[in-house]
Design a protein around this motif. Sequence first.
Motif, mmCIF file in Angstrom:
data_model
loop_
_atom_site.group_PDB
_atom_site.id
_atom_site.type_symbol
_atom_site.label_atom_id
_atom_site.label_comp_id
_atom_site.label_asym_id
_atom_site.label_seq_id
_atom_site.Cartn_x
_atom_site.Cartn_y
_atom_site.Cartn_z
ATOM 1 N N ARG A 74 0.832 -1.205 0.000
ATOM 2 C CA ARG A 74 0.000 0.000 0.000
ATOM 3 C C ARG A 74 0.869 1.259 0.000
ATOM 4 O O ARG A 74 0.618 2.200 -0.754
ATOM 5 C CB ARG A 74 -0.925 -0.017 1.218
ATOM 6 N N ARG A 108 1.796 9.376 -5.909
ATOM 7 C CA ARG A 108 2.066 10.786 -5.582
ATOM 8 C C ARG A 108 3.348 11.307 -6.234
ATOM 9 O O ARG A 108 3.408 12.443 -6.673
ATOM 10 C CB ARG A 108 2.142 10.981 -4.075
ATOM 11 N N TYR A 132 1.743 12.370 6.748
ATOM 12 C CA TYR A 132 1.896 11.003 6.241
ATOM 13 C C TYR A 132 2.647 10.141 7.263
ATOM 14 O O TYR A 132 2.301 8.978 7.491
ATOM 15 C CB TYR A 132 2.621 11.015 4.894
ATOM 16 N N GLU A 182 0.979 4.142 -2.841
ATOM 17 C CA GLU A 182 0.702 5.537 -2.507
ATOM 18 C C GLU A 182 1.841 6.458 -2.941
ATOM 19 O O GLU A 182 1.607 7.527 -3.525
ATOM 20 C CB GLU A 182 0.470 5.688 -0.995
#
Length: 99
Positions: free
Chosen positions: A23, A31, A76, A27
């Motif tokens: 994951r 980005r 994050y 991600e």
Amino acid sequence: MPYLVEILLPVTHTRESRANLDRLRDELTERFGGATLHVDSPAEGIWDDDGEVERDRIVVAEVMTDDLDRTWWASYRKELEARFRQEEIVVRASEIEHL
């Protein structure tokens, strides 16, 4: 000058840990357009915690970015700490010079 951002992630050999890494990779790729995860030879972190020796297996995730959005990275990092159930995850950035 671009930056290299590294995330030091403690991992275990569980499906949940692998799913979290997958994951994270997805991600970061979405980005930043790409990511590198050093998963085949995890490093070992070791430290003294009030007289008790603690150890972690560490996977390093890396991305390169031209802009360093410190607010986004702080948020994050908090998200990753919850996801990986850690008190603190190290996220560090270094300026890089292309040779």
